[in-house]
Design an enzyme around this catalytic site. Structure first.
Site, PDB file in Angstrom:
ATOM      1  N   GLN A  53      -9.437  -4.471   3.402  1.00  0.00           N
ATOM      2  CA  GLN A  53     -10.388  -5.388   4.042  1.00  0.00           C
ATOM      3  C   GLN A  53     -11.467  -4.601   4.777  1.00  0.00           C
ATOM      4  O   GLN A  53     -11.186  -3.628   5.486  1.00  0.00           O
ATOM      5  CB  GLN A  53      -9.663  -6.303   5.033  1.00  0.00           C
ATOM      6  CG  GLN A  53      -8.702  -7.289   4.389  1.00  0.00           C
ATOM      7  CD  GLN A  53      -9.397  -8.439   3.678  1.00  0.00           C
ATOM      8  OE1 GLN A  53     -10.615  -8.466   3.556  1.00  0.00           O
ATOM      9  NE2 GLN A  53      -8.617  -9.385   3.185  1.00  0.00           N
ATOM     10  N   TYR A 102       0.776  -9.563  -4.746  1.00  0.00           N
ATOM     11  CA  TYR A 102      -0.587  -9.028  -4.653  1.00  0.00           C
ATOM     12  C   TYR A 102      -0.711  -8.205  -3.357  1.00  0.00           C
ATOM     13  O   TYR A 102      -1.632  -8.403  -2.573  1.00  0.00           O
ATOM     14  CB  TYR A 102      -1.629 -10.151  -4.676  1.00  0.00           C
ATOM     15  CG  TYR A 102      -1.378 -11.216  -5.722  1.00  0.00           C
ATOM     16  CD1 TYR A 102      -1.825 -11.068  -7.027  1.00  0.00           C
ATOM     17  CD2 TYR A 102      -0.671 -12.383  -5.402  1.00  0.00           C
ATOM     18  CE1 TYR A 102      -1.586 -12.051  -7.989  1.00  0.00           C
ATOM     19  CE2 TYR A 102      -0.432 -13.366  -6.356  1.00  0.00           C
ATOM     20  CZ  TYR A 102      -0.895 -13.185  -7.643  1.00  0.00           C
ATOM     21  OH  TYR A 102      -0.648 -14.160  -8.589  1.00  0.00           O
ATOM     22  N   GLU A 128       2.441  -5.361  -6.984  1.00  0.00           N
ATOM     23  CA  GLU A 128       1.010  -5.048  -7.094  1.00  0.00           C
ATOM     24  C   GLU A 128       0.735  -4.495  -8.493  1.00  0.00           C
ATOM     25  O   GLU A 128       1.477  -3.650  -8.993  1.00  0.00           O
ATOM     26  CB  GLU A 128       0.603  -4.027  -6.036  1.00  0.00           C
ATOM     27  CG  GLU A 128      -0.811  -3.489  -6.166  1.00  0.00           C
ATOM     28  CD  GLU A 128      -1.876  -4.573  -6.154  1.00  0.00           C
ATOM     29  OE1 GLU A 128      -2.760  -4.532  -7.034  1.00  0.00           O
ATOM     30  OE2 GLU A 128      -1.832  -5.459  -5.276  1.00  0.00           O
ATOM     31  N   ASP A 158      -1.427 -13.031  -1.470  1.00  0.00           N
ATOM     32  CA  ASP A 158      -2.818 -12.707  -1.150  1.00  0.00           C
ATOM     33  C   ASP A 158      -3.540 -12.423  -2.461  1.00  0.00           C
ATOM     34  O   ASP A 158      -3.895 -11.278  -2.763  1.00  0.00           O
ATOM     35  CB  ASP A 158      -2.866 -11.498  -0.212  1.00  0.00           C
ATOM     36  CG  ASP A 158      -4.274 -11.185   0.285  1.00  0.00           C
ATOM     37  OD1 ASP A 158      -5.189 -11.977  -0.004  1.00  0.00           O
ATOM     38  OD2 ASP A 158      -4.447 -10.138   0.942  1.00  0.00           O
ATOM     39  N   CYS A 201      -9.258 -15.813  -0.195  1.00  0.00           N
ATOM     40  CA  CYS A 201     -10.648 -15.414   0.026  1.00  0.00           C
ATOM     41  C   CYS A 201     -11.625 -16.386  -0.622  1.00  0.00           C
ATOM     42  O   CYS A 201     -12.833 -16.149  -0.605  1.00  0.00           O
ATOM     43  CB  CYS A 201     -10.888 -13.998  -0.500  1.00  0.00           C
ATOM     44  SG  CYS A 201     -10.596 -13.808  -2.281  1.00  0.00           S
TER      45      CYS A 201
END
Length: 437
Positions: free
Chosen positions: A273, A302, A323, A366, A393
């Site tokens: 981020q 994720y 991931e 996420d 997001c």
């Protein structure tokens, strides 16, 4: 035509209505502005226009510290007060839950919590990217404009980490000097800086092949004293470039950040981020919502390089972290070693294909902007988990997925908290807490 901007879209534009009531997306407008606008696209259901003259400025309009607001792609809302930005982002979430999620006004009022934000509205970004400019036989670097094909010449960015005000100018000057003596084949340049660890990394993205390593590292080292200079080599079609390798040209070969009492080390290709202080709010919300217990099992889908994995592992008995991106998987393993945590199973692969078979008590998801695949929602529903934290997001895919959860009948959302990770833009993160019915 004369228009009054009545709202901000989930995008750079303001929204107005023409005399016939048709929606007009107005470039350069701020909520509350009265403008003279020129229509540039007249569609059947909406039009697009650009501001020609500001007739009555909005009370929410302000003078931005960046002269490229509206031209550069980094701060499209920079002319709007922070209070108006926060209100618009919260309203965008509410509107999307209504239109796409089909939640009732009463459900939305109960669901959406006040927007959260960190102190800095400028100088907060720990990362910026520069694009090459080839003009009149000269090489330089700049920032992408609102038009993706346009690159804007800049020597500073008010959004970038305020402890390093001269970093952009130094990088552009050094690489322009080198690039005008030979072709470096630079595709992009990333600069990461941390006010907490004082780490400054310059990442040069180039094709594979010969490269003047010693000369580049010497010039960048002399001009900026970075903690790390790396070259990220890529290959394949330009629309889908793949990382072929990362080589350290100078220093540590990675970037270090301190977040939520953890030290995270990140390779240049890995996602992190861009607003560290606001990312800590995401972690706080996820942990407060889930209340992990020391005898519980958590699944982190994720998971990236471990932003949520590390705090989960501190609180839970065991964490399965999934991931798909190779560099992030390697960074996560390294970050777990740094943290001396051995209760995490790192799983490399797609979240659906590699969905853990553990009896999870908690899940954190996420996902990228595309949101969750329907199969992922079914797999989450198949677990005995008591709660899910969904970090999003994109409000549109979030609203779609929340409707799918509700229709599926296993989990229901009880809170949705917007978090302003990207001041001066329309982007906003949201943390949703879902509990088992």
């Amino acid at each position: 035509m004369q228009l009054t901007i009545t709202a901000m879209t989930y995008g750079p534009d303001g929204l107005a209505r023409d005399p016939q009531g048709k929606a007009v997306f107005v470039s350069g407008g701020v909520i509350g502005d009265v403008v003279e606008a020129r229509v540039v696209e007249d569609g059947a259901s909406f039009s697009r226009a650009v501001v020609e003259e500001l007739l009555e400025p909005s009370p929410s309009r302000r003078q931005a510290p960046c002269p490229f607001v509206g031209v550069c792609g980094g701060c499209p809302w920079g002319s709007m007060s922070r209070e108006a930005q926060l209100a618009a982002k919260e309203e965008n979430l509410r509107s999307t839950l209504d239109r796409i999620g089909r939640f009732t006004p009463e459900e939305i009022d109960n669901l959406v919590k006040p927007i959260r934000f960190a102190k800095d509205e400028w100088g907060y970004r720990n990362k910026v990217e520069l694009a090459p400019i080839h003009q009149n036989g000269k090489f330089s670097l700049g920032m992408h404009g609102r038009d993706p094909q346009q690159v804007i010449r800049v020597d500073k960015c008010p959004l970038f980490e305020k402890k390093y005000p001269k970093a952009l100018k130094g990088v552009i000057g050094a690489l322009s000097y080198l690039g005008n003596s030979r072709d470096l084949e630079i595709e992009r340049v990333g600069i990461r800086a941390s006010r907490r660890t004082r780490a400054l990394e310059i990442a040069l993205w180039t094709p594979t092949g010969a490269f003047p390593r010693a000369q580049v590292s010497r010039v960048l080292g002399d001009s900026l004293k970075p903690s790390s200079v790396v070259r990220v080599m890529s290959k394949g079609d330009r629309r889908a470039r793949k990382v072929a390798g990362v080589e350290a040209l100078l220093g540590e070969g990675s970037w270090t950040e301190s977040i939520a009492q953890e030290q995270m080390r990140l390779s240049a290709p890995s996602f992190f981020q861009v607003n560290t202080a606001a990312a800590e709010i995401l972690i706080e919300l996820v942990m407060d919502d889930l209340q992990p217990q020391e005898d519980e099992v958590a699944v982190d889908l994720y998971c990236g390089a471990g932003t949520f994995t590390l705090p989960l592992a501190r609180r839970c008995e065991y964490v399965a972290a999934v991931e798909s991106y190779g560099p992030a998987v390697r960074d996560l393993r390294r970050n777990l070693e740094i943290a001396r945590l051995d209760n995490v199973d790192v799983i490399g692969g797609d979240a659906v294909r590699e969905f853990p078979d553990e009896e999870a008590d908690l899940l954190v998801v996420d996902p990228p902007r595309a949101g969750l695949a329907p199969e992922a929602i079914d797999l989450i529903a198949s677990t005995p988990a008591r709660a899910v934290a969904y970090v999003s997001c994109d409000p549109a895919t979030l609203a779609r997925d929340l409707r799918r959860f509700c229709d599926q009948g296993t989990f229901t959302p009880v809170s949705a908290t917007p978090v302003d990770l990207f001041p001066q833009t329309f982007h906003c993160e949201t943390v949703v807490h879902l509990v088992r019915r």
